[in-house]
Scaffold this motif. Structure first.
Motif, short mmCIF file in Angstrom:
data_model
loop_
_atom_site.label_atom_id
_atom_site.label_comp_id
_atom_site.label_asym_id
_atom_site.label_seq_id
_atom_site.Cartn_x
_atom_site.Cartn_y
_atom_site.Cartn_z
N PHE A 92 23.83 30.09 -31.14
CA PHE A 92 24.89 29.13 -30.80
C PHE A 92 26.14 29.36 -31.65
O PHE A 92 27.25 29.39 -31.12
N VAL B 250 22.55 22.99 -29.22
CA VAL B 250 22.11 21.97 -28.26
C VAL B 250 20.68 22.34 -27.88
O VAL B 250 20.43 23.43 -27.38
N LYS C 257 29.62 27.56 -30.85
CA LYS C 257 29.15 26.25 -30.36
C LYS C 257 28.14 25.64 -31.32
O LYS C 257 27.35 26.35 -31.93
N GLU D 150 21.04 12.83 -28.41
CA GLU D 150 20.47 13.39 -27.18
C GLU D 150 20.50 14.92 -27.19
O GLU D 150 19.56 15.58 -26.77
N GLU D 151 21.60 15.49 -27.71
CA GLU D 151 21.77 16.95 -27.72
C GLU D 151 20.69 17.66 -28.54
O GLU D 151 20.37 18.82 -28.29
N LEU D 152 20.14 16.97 -29.53
CA LEU D 152 19.14 17.58 -30.41
C LEU D 152 17.73 17.03 -30.21
O LEU D 152 16.81 17.33 -30.97
N GLU E 196 24.92 19.82 -37.09
CA GLU E 196 24.97 19.29 -35.73
C GLU E 196 24.57 17.82 -35.70
O GLU E 196 25.18 17.03 -34.98
N SER F 157 18.51 19.98 -26.10
CA SER F 157 18.09 19.28 -24.89
C SER F 157 18.35 20.08 -23.62
O SER F 157 17.60 19.98 -22.67
N ASP F 158 19.38 20.87 -23.62
CA ASP F 158 19.74 21.64 -22.42
C ASP F 158 20.10 23.07 -22.81
O ASP F 158 21.04 23.63 -22.29
N PHE F 159 19.33 23.64 -23.74
CA PHE F 159 19.68 24.96 -24.26
C PHE F 159 19.69 26.04 -23.18
O PHE F 159 20.50 26.96 -23.21
N TYR G 191 27.19 15.31 -34.08
CA TYR G 191 26.89 14.52 -32.88
C TYR G 191 26.84 13.02 -33.17
O TYR G 191 26.90 12.21 -32.26
N LYS H 297 23.07 25.93 -21.42
CA LYS H 297 24.13 26.33 -22.35
C LYS H 297 24.11 27.84 -22.58
O LYS H 297 25.14 28.49 -22.62
#
Length: 181
Positions: A108, A116, A113, A11-13, A46, A118-120, A50, A123
């Protein structure tokens, strides 16, 4: 024989530019440590991280790898510049994708970190060493990655980021010296 593994795009990517498919294949062994070269796959460390695969986590030493990311961009930048000057716009998407990936990785990792996508926006709001209006500019680039104006924006973002990186490194060296004395 190399061991390739099939991974779900986490999901993060999840982003259509980088992962139009919901699965990808990587050679796990390649990412057990730092190979000394930036891979062309999008966010391999990543992807493995993940998916709970134990591999090297370059963002834990992110600042150490930034110079390499910047050098890689310089190669991509000159190729893109040539293609745009020759009006071969149709050939720029792959390079732009790599450049955008490198930029996101650099930002990042410098902040310790993993990337990410999906919600960059959320973040990056907490990041301190970033170019002005980064989120808006990045949103524009991601929406139209093969456009000349996106290339110019990305090029400019890299220039500004490199200045931020140099300041970051100078500050860190000073604070390390203070701690040691």
């Amino acid at each position: 024989m190399t061991q390739s593994i099939s991974l779900k795009v986490p999901e993060e990517l999840d982003h259509p530019l980088f992962f139009p498919e919901k699965e990808t294949i990587l050679e796990k062994k390649r990412y057990a440590g730092w190979s000394g070269t930036i891979p062309f796959e999008a966010f391999p460390y990543e992807l493995l991280y993940y998916n709970n695969v134990e591999v090297y986590a370059p963002w834990t030493k992110g600042a150490m790898h930034i110079n390499e990311l910047l050098e890689k961009w310089k190669e991509i930048d000159s190729e893109c510049s040539l293609l745009f000057s020759e009006r071969k716009v149709g050939q720029t998407l792959g390079l732009m994708k790599q450049g955008i990936g490198l930029f996101l990785t650099a930002v990042f990792w410098m902040h310790g970190k993993p990337v990410v996508l999906s919600d960059f926006r959320a973040k990056m709001e907490s990041f301190t060493n970033i170019p002005v209006n980064l989120i808006e500019r990045l949103s524009f680039i991601l929406a139209k990655p093969a456009f000349f104006h996106s290339y110019r924006q990305l090029s400019e973002l890299f220039r500004e980021f490199e200045k931020q990186y140099v300041k970051f490194m100078i500050k860190n060296k000073k604070s390390q010296k203070k701690r040691l004395s």
